[in-house]
Design an enzyme around this catalytic site. Structure first.
Site, PDB file in Angstrom:
ATOM      1  N   SER A   1       0.838  -1.155   0.044  1.00 50.19           N
ATOM      2  CA  SER A   1      -0.117  -0.001   0.096  1.00 50.19           C
ATOM      3  C   SER A   1       0.858   1.466  -0.026  1.00 50.19           C
ATOM      4  O   SER A   1       2.067   1.173   0.405  1.00 50.19           O
ATOM      5  CB  SER A   1      -0.958  -0.005   1.266  1.00 50.19           C
ATOM      6  OG  SER A   1      -0.063   0.311   2.368  1.00 50.19           O
ATOM      7  N   ASP A   2       0.546   2.234  -0.451  1.00 50.98           N
ATOM      8  CA  ASP A   2       0.885   3.642  -0.192  1.00 50.98           C
ATOM      9  C   ASP A   2       0.996   3.822   1.422  1.00 50.98           C
ATOM     10  O   ASP A   2       0.184   3.201   1.887  1.00 50.98           O
ATOM     11  CB  ASP A   2       0.346   4.831  -1.077  1.00 50.98           C
ATOM     12  CG  ASP A   2       1.418   6.014  -1.200  1.00 50.98           C
ATOM     13  OD1 ASP A   2       2.414   6.004   0.018  1.00 50.98           O
ATOM     14  OD2 ASP A   2       1.274   6.705  -1.770  1.00 50.98           O
ATOM     15  N   CYS A   3       1.770   4.771   1.848  1.00 59.35           N
ATOM     16  CA  CYS A   3       1.860   4.753   3.388  1.00 59.35           C
ATOM     17  C   CYS A   3       0.694   5.381   4.050  1.00 59.35           C
ATOM     18  O   CYS A   3       0.091   6.465   3.693  1.00 59.35           O
ATOM     19  CB  CYS A   3       3.190   5.622   3.542  1.00 59.35           C
ATOM     20  SG  CYS A   3       4.529   4.837   2.865  1.00 59.35           S
TER      21      CYS A   3
ATOM     22  N   ALA B   1      -2.284   4.058   3.268  1.00 54.69           N
ATOM     23  CA  ALA B   1      -3.429   3.733   2.361  1.00 54.69           C
ATOM     24  C   ALA B   1      -4.427   2.940   3.043  1.00 54.69           C
ATOM     25  O   ALA B   1      -5.465   3.070   2.615  1.00 54.69           O
ATOM     26  CB  ALA B   1      -2.976   3.761   1.001  1.00 54.69           C
TER      27      ALA B   1
END
Ligand SMILES: O=[N+]([O-])c1ccc(O[C@@H]2O[C@@H](CO)[C@H](O)[C@H]2O)cc1
Length: 792
Positions: free
Chosen positions: A283-285, A287
């Protein structure tokens, strides 16, 4: 980058937590399959995960994986950056001496302007080499969360600088070369590093008019998705075998991408065949947290982590999964086997990176600081900058004739730039060579005045007293300015495409002196430079982007003719009125009542400078020497394709061998030349794009009077158009192949017969409506950090 308290705490405590290796030779695992280097990576990873307790598995879901001491598995930090050189947040540079710096290349937007895939592969090879050397010293990890390969759709986007530009074909080709350099050959026993294609998908807005990247729901038609937003990701997954993907903060058509089985499973794994169990999605941070809030997709936090894991998010940048998976599993929302699959993907990847194997057998484990910032890599950083600089206007002043009596005036905020040269996501460069530094190496008199004050303090905006005597003493004026990460950055989109009032004022006043004058526009996003283009007192205009550690030298060398410019704009330079004409949130490419259209393919206004613009110090002519037929039957093209071994029809070539295009330098100055090939015409349903890039190749050092040959590969995919359902179709109709922007030459041909689909696009199914709660107590504060969410 901006860091939250929790990330900073991790950063400070990180050096000891970085890449140690499991002790397979004499640790507790020595007799397990995971330590058998002759076994398949998947079997090895499965054997390891089978030894983990549930708690140990849950602990391993975040980017800072603590390891399992009882099994001799050390911690591993997955979050490593390498956009244009090794970078933070966890890369550990020493204060001084060894490992205190590495090579810092230009930002991708500048390297994109080089249109040189071999350069990109060479740059990526240096980055992966340096990452390995740092890893061997326990200072960085084995996977890099790069590239950012979202297309630069809107000129305001604060992170467009991280991408190679606006064109999907260009991005696809660039990223293919980049991944080869980062990961090495897929048949090699060990990967150099694992690359991560991000941010999948539809991510190209930070913070615009009350819309934040964390909550934005990008409404994208199937046609635009396939035609524009996904080709670069298809290139990563299907054509380049990238090791990892990152899902993005935003939603696409209602579903947060990290919880979307349509994007992560149906498209990524099934349609693109990204089925290897060594390949994982992070995931993006934070997210995964955003799936709950602010997206309100899932009804509870536990449901959000279950939805993300089940959809195909294998790793959580953050700690949300480790916090809420126990509850999710206890409530039966997700089966432990899904967690096992995620961990098997992570550990198979580490197996392919040699993490578990003896260092003696691995060439990459022998790299050390002597392999970092070598002479060759410094020269490559310089070359990357020089190749990416674009000449937009020249009345003949450039190249500047140098002699020792010349008095050169250097002005503007970028004239003595330091870290501005790097853009964002940078580590510690080997050095920073500003234009001023480079000019001072010449045998001329240099008069420097910044001329501008602090961009954040309007009271200092003018520093005329220093400027006027310097300008008066100069024979030639070079004004180097533009934008920086003060106005385009993560979490910051631009609101204006204009040069600032003080900048324009200063440019006008300097031009009013009537001396020969050059303007160099810096920054990743384009500024409307029509006042400069139209000012007869300004002889030349260059664009340099963020040219990296040796960017100043490259700029001065182009101005003085040591290097002949051949870069091309990788984006459209729109007039400043564009920002009033279309909302950043409007994802449509085609013109409509809400938009004048996006990119060179669809924009229906007049660009200040078009995508692909770029002048030379000489002239070129082109001729296509491959004989093209006047007409092709579509059925014949398909028949030939089906007889080949190609799995994907759209990858079949159009002609048996690449098209040969002779490029002749008709002037006297030796110069590189970027051969751009576009297709235009009337095929498929209207409206038609103006043209589409289908091939490019940079040719090097063509001497005056000499000819070199570009070999351009055209595929059935490049001939196809995307219909409203996302299918790629080859249509009968009239086609023109154009060489270069103002075509140096063009060839017409027709395709006849019935239209044929060369790629059938799967449609989303299932329920795409949110199930989340609204109005929850304190869910979202713009900025970073999960601690801002009140956890129950
Ligand atoms: O909390 N932080 O310090 C923090 C810093 C940067 C950040 O940005 C995200 O992290 C990057 C990970 O590769 C993605 O490209 C970007 O969207 C997200 C969070």
């Amino acid at each position: 980058m901006v860091f939250s308290k929790s990330h900073l705490a991790l950063l400070l405590s990180s050096p000891g937590a970085l890449a140690l290796f499991p002790h397979c030779s004499n640790g507790p695992l020595k007799n397990e399959v995971i330590c058998d280097s002759s076994a398949a990576p998947l079997a090895r990873a499965k054997s390891l995960v089978a030894l983990y307790t549930l708690a140990e598995k849950i602990d391993a879901t975040g980017n800072t994986s603590p390891g399992v001491p009882r099994l001799g598995i050390p911690p591993y930090e997955w979050w490593n950056e390498g956009l244009h050189g090794l970078a933070g947040p966890f890369a550990n540079f020493s204060q001084e001496g060894e490992y205190s710096y590495s090579t810092s290349f230009p930002q991708p937007i500048t390297m994109g302007a080089a249109f040189d895939d071999d350069l990109i592969k060479a740059v990526a090879t240096v980055i992966s080499t340096e990452a390995r050397a740092f890893n061997n010293a326990n200072r960085s990890g084995l996977d890099l969360w790069t590239p950012n390969i979202n297309p630069f759709k809107d000129p305001r986007w604060g992170r467009g600088q991280e991408t190679p530009g606006e064109d999907p074909f260009h991005l696809s080709s660039y990223v293919h070369a980049l991944i080869q350099g980062l990961q090495g050959d897929s048949s090699d026993p060990y990967k150099r590093v694992v690359a991560t294609c991000k941010h999948y998908a539809g991510y190209d807005m930070e913070n615009w008019n009350g819309n934040f990247r964390y909550q934005f729901d990008a409404q994208i038609s199937q046609q635009d998705l396939v035609e524009y937003y996904l080709p670069s990701f298809q290139s990563c997954a299907r054509d380049s075998n990238v090791g990892a993907f990152m899902c993005s903060y935003n939603s696409v058509n209602g579903v947060p991408t990290c919880a979307d089985p349509y994007l992560l499973q149906t498209i990524l794994r099934e349609h693109w065949g990204w089925t290897n169990e060594e390949q994982w999605v992070t995931s993006d941070c934070d997210a995964v947290q955003n799936v709950f809030l602010p997206h309100e997709w899932s009804s509870t936090r536990e449901q959000a982590v279950a939805d993300s894991l089940i959809a195909g998010t294998d790793l959580d940048c953050g700690s949300y999964m480790s916090l809420h998976l126990p509850g999710a599993i206890a409530q039966g929302l997700v089966n432990e086997s899904v967690l096992d699959q995620a961990l098997v993907r992570q550990y198979s990847s580490l197996v392919r990176l040699g993490w578990f194997d003896a260092p003696e057998d691995q060439p990459y484990r022998q790299l050390d600081f002597s392999d970092v910032a070598t002479n060759a890599s410094q020269q490559l950083a310089y070359r990357a900058a020089a190749e990416g600089i674009v000449l937009l206007k020249n009345d003949g002043l450039l190249p500047l004739a140098l002699d020792s009596s010349l008095s050169l005036g250097l002005f503007g905020e970028w004239a003595n730039a330091s870290s501005e040269l790097l853009g964002n996501y940078y580590g510690v460069p080997t050095y920073l060579h500003s234009p001023l530094w480079a000019a001072e190496q010449l045998n001329v008199t240099v008069n420097y005045a910044r001329g501008m004050g602090s961009s954040t303090d309007p009271s200092t905006n003018f520093n005329w007293p220093a400027l006027w005597p310097a300008a008066a003493a100069s024979d030639v004026i070079v004004f180097i300015s533009g934008i920086t990460n003060d106005v385009e950055a993560e979490e910051k989109d631009r609101v204006s495409l204009s040069w600032t009032g003080p900048q324009m004022d200063m440019i006008g006043q300097l031009a009013g002196l009537g001396k020969p004058m050059v303007v160099v526009q810096m920054g990743g996003g384009q500024l409307d430079s029509s006042p400069i283009a139209n000012n007869p007192n300004i002889s030349a205009l260059l664009w340099g982007g963020y040219p990296g550690q040796d960017g100043g030298a490259a700029i001065i060398d182009v101005i003085t003719g040591k290097v002949a410019p051949a870069g091309r704009l990788p984006v459209t330079q729109y007039p400043s009125s564009y920002v009033q004409e279309v909302a950043m949130t409007d994802m449509a490419l085609r013109p409509s009542s809400r938009s004048p259209g996006r990119t060179y393919k669809w924009y229906n206004g007049s660009a200040v400078y078009e995508f692909g613009s770029g002048l030379h110090y000489t002239n070129f002519s082109a001729s296509v020497t491959t004989q093209l037929q006047a007409s092709y039957a579509i059925s014949d093209l398909l028949q030939t394709c089906k007889q080949s071994n190609e799995t994907y029809l759209d990858r079949c070539t159009f002609t048996a061998s690449p098209l040969q295009v002779n490029i002749t330098n008709t002037g006297t100055t030796t110069s590189d030349y970027v051969t751009l090939a576009y297709l235009a015409g009337t095929f498929g349903p209207a409206p038609y794009p103006k043209k589409s890039l289908v091939a490019y190749q940079r040719l090097f050092a063509i001497a005056g009077g000499a000819t070199d040959t570009a070999a351009l590969k055209l595929t059935l995919g490049s001939l196809a158009r995307v219909d409203e359902t996302g299918n790629k179709v080859i249509y009968p109709g009239d086609y023109s192949l154009l060489i270069d922007n103002q075509p140096l030459t063009s060839i017409n041909f027709t395709l006849t017969g019935e239209e044929v689909t060369v790629d059938e696009w799967p449609q989303p199914d299932g329920n795409r409506t949110k199930k989340g709660v609204t109005g929850f107590e304190g869910y979202f504060v713009p900025g970073y950090g999960s601690e801002q969410v009140a956890l129950q």
